[in-house]
Scaffold this active site. Structure first.
Site, PDB file in Angstrom:
ATOM      1  N   TYR A  48       0.638  -1.290  -0.027  1.00 42.27           N
ATOM      2  CA  TYR A  48       0.338   0.637   0.189  1.00 42.27           C
ATOM      3  C   TYR A  48       0.644   1.243   0.082  1.00 42.27           C
ATOM      4  O   TYR A  48       1.595   1.538   0.878  1.00 42.27           O
ATOM      5  CB  TYR A  48      -1.081  -0.547   1.494  1.00 42.27           C
ATOM      6  CG  TYR A  48      -1.842   1.810   1.492  1.00 42.27           C
ATOM      7  CD1 TYR A  48      -1.542   1.995   2.297  1.00 42.27           C
ATOM      8  CD2 TYR A  48      -2.716   0.972   0.859  1.00 42.27           C
ATOM      9  CE1 TYR A  48      -2.259   3.310   2.379  1.00 42.27           C
ATOM     10  CE2 TYR A  48      -4.005   2.432   0.419  1.00 42.27           C
ATOM     11  CZ  TYR A  48      -3.550   3.590   1.802  1.00 42.27           C
ATOM     12  OH  TYR A  48      -4.301   4.732   1.840  1.00 42.27           O
ATOM     13  N   ASP A  61       9.457   2.501  -0.865  1.00 37.97           N
ATOM     14  CA  ASP A  61       8.358   3.424  -0.138  1.00 37.97           C
ATOM     15  C   ASP A  61       8.795   3.460   1.965  1.00 37.97           C
ATOM     16  O   ASP A  61       8.538   2.205   1.898  1.00 37.97           O
ATOM     17  CB  ASP A  61       6.699   3.533  -0.707  1.00 37.97           C
ATOM     18  CG  ASP A  61       5.848   4.169   0.795  1.00 37.97           C
ATOM     19  OD1 ASP A  61       4.374   3.465   0.480  1.00 37.97           O
ATOM     20  OD2 ASP A  61       6.469   4.159   1.451  1.00 37.97           O
ATOM     21  N   LYS A 112       4.955   9.496   8.822  1.00 39.20           N
ATOM     22  CA  LYS A 112       4.688   9.367   9.392  1.00 39.20           C
ATOM     23  C   LYS A 112       5.605   9.782  10.825  1.00 39.20           C
ATOM     24  O   LYS A 112       5.638  10.871  10.898  1.00 39.20           O
ATOM     25  CB  LYS A 112       4.521   7.625   9.564  1.00 39.20           C
ATOM     26  CG  LYS A 112       3.478   6.614   8.329  1.00 39.20           C
ATOM     27  CD  LYS A 112       3.803   5.277   8.947  1.00 39.20           C
ATOM     28  CE  LYS A 112       2.742   5.398   8.317  1.00 39.20           C
ATOM     29  NZ  LYS A 112       0.810   4.973   8.345  1.00 39.20           N
TER      30      LYS A 112
HETATM   31  P1  KE4 Z   1      -0.955   8.445   4.802  1.00 37.52           P
HETATM   32  O1  KE4 Z   1      -1.531   9.205   2.929  1.00 37.52           O
HETATM   33  O2  KE4 Z   1      -1.626   7.449   5.489  1.00 37.52           O
HETATM   34  O3  KE4 Z   1       0.391   9.339   4.921  1.00 37.52           O
HETATM   35  O4  KE4 Z   1       0.689   7.194   3.830  1.00 37.52           O
HETATM   36  C1  KE4 Z   1      -0.524   6.334   3.285  1.00 37.52           C
HETATM   37  C2  KE4 Z   1       1.412   5.393   2.909  1.00 37.52           C
HETATM   38  C3  KE4 Z   1       2.181   5.047   2.463  1.00 37.52           C
HETATM   39  N1  KE4 Z   1       3.253   4.853   2.017  1.00 37.52           N
HETATM   40  C4  KE4 Z   1       3.309   2.932   3.505  1.00 37.52           C
HETATM   41  C5  KE4 Z   1       4.161   2.394   2.836  1.00 37.52           C
HETATM   42  C6  KE4 Z   1       1.984   3.076   4.021  1.00 37.52           C
HETATM   43  O5  KE4 Z   1       2.171   1.930   5.365  1.00 37.52           O
HETATM   44  C7  KE4 Z   1       1.206   5.048   3.759  1.00 37.52           C
HETATM   45  C8  KE4 Z   1      -0.716   4.719   4.832  1.00 37.52           C
HETATM   46  N2  KE4 Z   1       0.174   3.258   6.113  1.00 37.52           N
HETATM   47  C9  KE4 Z   1      -1.735   3.138   6.266  1.00 37.52           C
HETATM   48  C10 KE4 Z   1      -1.291   2.111   7.292  1.00 37.52           C
HETATM   49  N3  KE4 Z   1      -1.120   0.894   7.046  1.00 37.52           N
HETATM   50  C11 KE4 Z   1      -2.385   4.515   7.369  1.00 37.52           C
HETATM   51  C12 KE4 Z   1      -3.390   4.329   7.617  1.00 37.52           C
HETATM   52  C13 KE4 Z   1      -4.431   4.556   6.998  1.00 37.52           C
HETATM   53  O6  KE4 Z   1      -4.611   4.430   6.319  1.00 37.52           O
HETATM   54  O7  KE4 Z   1      -5.532   4.556   7.751  1.00 37.52           O
END
Ligand code: KE4
Length: 428
Positions: A142, A237, A265
């Site tokens: 993801y 990523d 994060k």
């Molecule tokens: P954000 O747009 O949510 O800040 O980041 C996206 C993203 C990009 N790349 C990786 C490897 C990520 O894990 C994420 C976001 N992770 C999720 C949790 N698995 C965010 C939690 C959520 O969507 O509520």
């Protein structure tokens, strides 16, 4: 009716699913999500006064735990000077210099407001630099919710069992190829067939959005050499793994130099920050220095920069990562031993303080195998753990985290409660 239940009813009248991010709705594990009143250290307290040991840690950012005094102080001090200038400030430069110091492959960096923005921009840059359109991602990874990433994606998309996602035009989805993680043969085959079209490979170095899946020894080296041979760019990523699995992120642990790296994060310490960076010759293509456009109203805002700076500085203390990894290893071993004593097939893994567990015989080396795990048992275990005051990610397709606020006593308590919770979950 509890306060959380009342609030959830109200929330569902004004927010889709009652939440601002799908996985928070507890759809995969059942029950009503608790609403948080306050958080401190390793604990969350809900509006009904119940406290939970938190292994979600805001999905990764809170490596120091909640409301860390040094981070709170930095946020207060920054806010007192005004909290969004729309003009450069020193804090942006300081955080950029710190990131580059910890991740030498990141020669230049641009701050944005989320991991999604970071990965979107990195892929646009890769396409501009190579003049190619095709992107390779891995099933179950993801990279945020931009259109091109919602193809066999992990995290909430996998949790909810959604088809990739309606609203993504077929021509856009068609520019994303996918193969299984850890499958070097499939990667080599794709490069053989479509190498000249490939702009980039984007990969979570350790998969954290399908549970926890570690790369096999030669996997990333193969990606690196194939990208070099075919003129594609390698994008790590590290939104989740960055400054989580090691002081210099997964690229330090794996000794792989990515062309571009995306972050998020932890670098915001819980405030909205994302970043993309890498080779100077690539990053200089970004406006205003180059023609590749990317912008953001709140990018680099002083409060978020201050929170990220202090968070990263705190993680630089001697022994910080070693202590986190030791505690995480103890937690994972404790849960695994308990499951084996109960005769429950379990596959566990961790890297630094990022960990995961599947109710499956294992080893789990890709998303297809992760989907074979017993998610119904996981849901019952999650609910029983919550009742015992332990908050795990409400999905079998998410990683867990340990913060520096979790003590050895917390780990012992957690192992005991998760063992009892598994006994209850199995009995049902
Ligand atoms: P954000 O747009 O949510 O800040 O980041 C996206 C993203 C990009 N790349 C990786 C490897 C990520 O894990 C994420 C976001 N992770 C999720 C949790 N698995 C965010 C939690 C959520 O969507 O509520």
């Amino acid at each position: 009716m509890s306060r959380s239940q009342e609030l959830f009813a109200r929330a569902q009248a004004v927010l889709p699913g009652g939440v601002n991010s799908p996985v928070r709705a507890f759809r995969a594990v059942g029950g009503t999500p608790f609403f948080v009143a306050r958080a401190e250290g390793a604990r969350l307290t809900d509006v009904d006064g119940k406290t939970y040991l938190d292994y979600v840690c805001s999905w990764g950012p809170l490596i120091l735990g909640h409301a860390h005094p040094a981070v709170l102080g930095a946020i207060q001090a920054a806010a007192a000077n005004g909290w969004s200038y729309g003009a450069p400030c020193e804090l942006e430069v300081q955080l950029a210099e710190l990131v580059r110091g910890r991740m030498p492959s990141v020669e230049l960096v641009r701050f944005v407001n989320s991991g999604t923005e970071a990965t979107m921009a990195a892929v646009r840059l890769a396409r501009a630099a190579t003049k190619r359109d095709l992107l390779l991602k891995f099933e179950g990874c993801y990279h945020g919710h931009a259109d091109g990433f919602l193809v066999k994606a992990g995290s909430g998309v996998a949790t909810l069992g959604l088809p990739d996602s309606p609203g993504v035009p077929a021509p856009v989805a068609g520019l994303t190829a996918t193969v299984p993680f850890n499958d070097t043969t499939a990667v080599e085959d794709l490069f053989r067939r479509r190498g000249p079209e490939l702009a980039a490979v984007i990969v979570e170095p350790y998969m954290g959005n399908a549970g926890f899946i570690a790369p096999e020894p030669n996997f990333h080296a193969t990606l690196r050499s194939l990208c070099d041979r075919h003129g594609a760019l390698l994008i790590f990523d590290e939104v989740m793994t960055g400054f989580r699995v090691a002081a210099g992120g997964a690229q330090e642990r794996l000794k792989i130099r990515a062309d571009l790296t995306t972050l998020g994060k932890i670098i915001g310490g819980g405030m909205p920050v994302g970043a993309y960076g890498g080779r100077a010759d690539l990053m200089r293509l970004i406006a205003p220095e180059g023609p590749v456009y990317q912008a953001g109203t709140l990018s680099g805002n002083p409060v978020a920069m201050a929170a990220g700076l202090v968070t990263l500085r705190e993680t630089a203390r001697p022994g910080f990562y070693e202590t986190l990894e030791r505690r995480t290893a103890r937690l994972v071993a404790g849960i695994g031993d308990a499951a084996r004593r109960r005769g429950v097939p379990t596959a566990t893994g961790h890297a630094g303080s990022m960990w995961g567990l599947y109710f499956a015989p294992g080893p789990v080396r890709n998303f297809g195998q992760a989907k074979g795990a017993d998610t119904a048992l996981f849901a019952r275990w999650h609910r029983a753990a919550l009742a015992r005051g332990v908050f795990l990610a409400p999905s079998a397709f998410e990683a867990g985290f340990v913060s520096s606020a979790h003590t050895d006593a917390d780990i012992d308590f957690t192992i005991a409660q998760l063992d009892a919770a598994l006994g209850e979950a199995r009995a049902r």
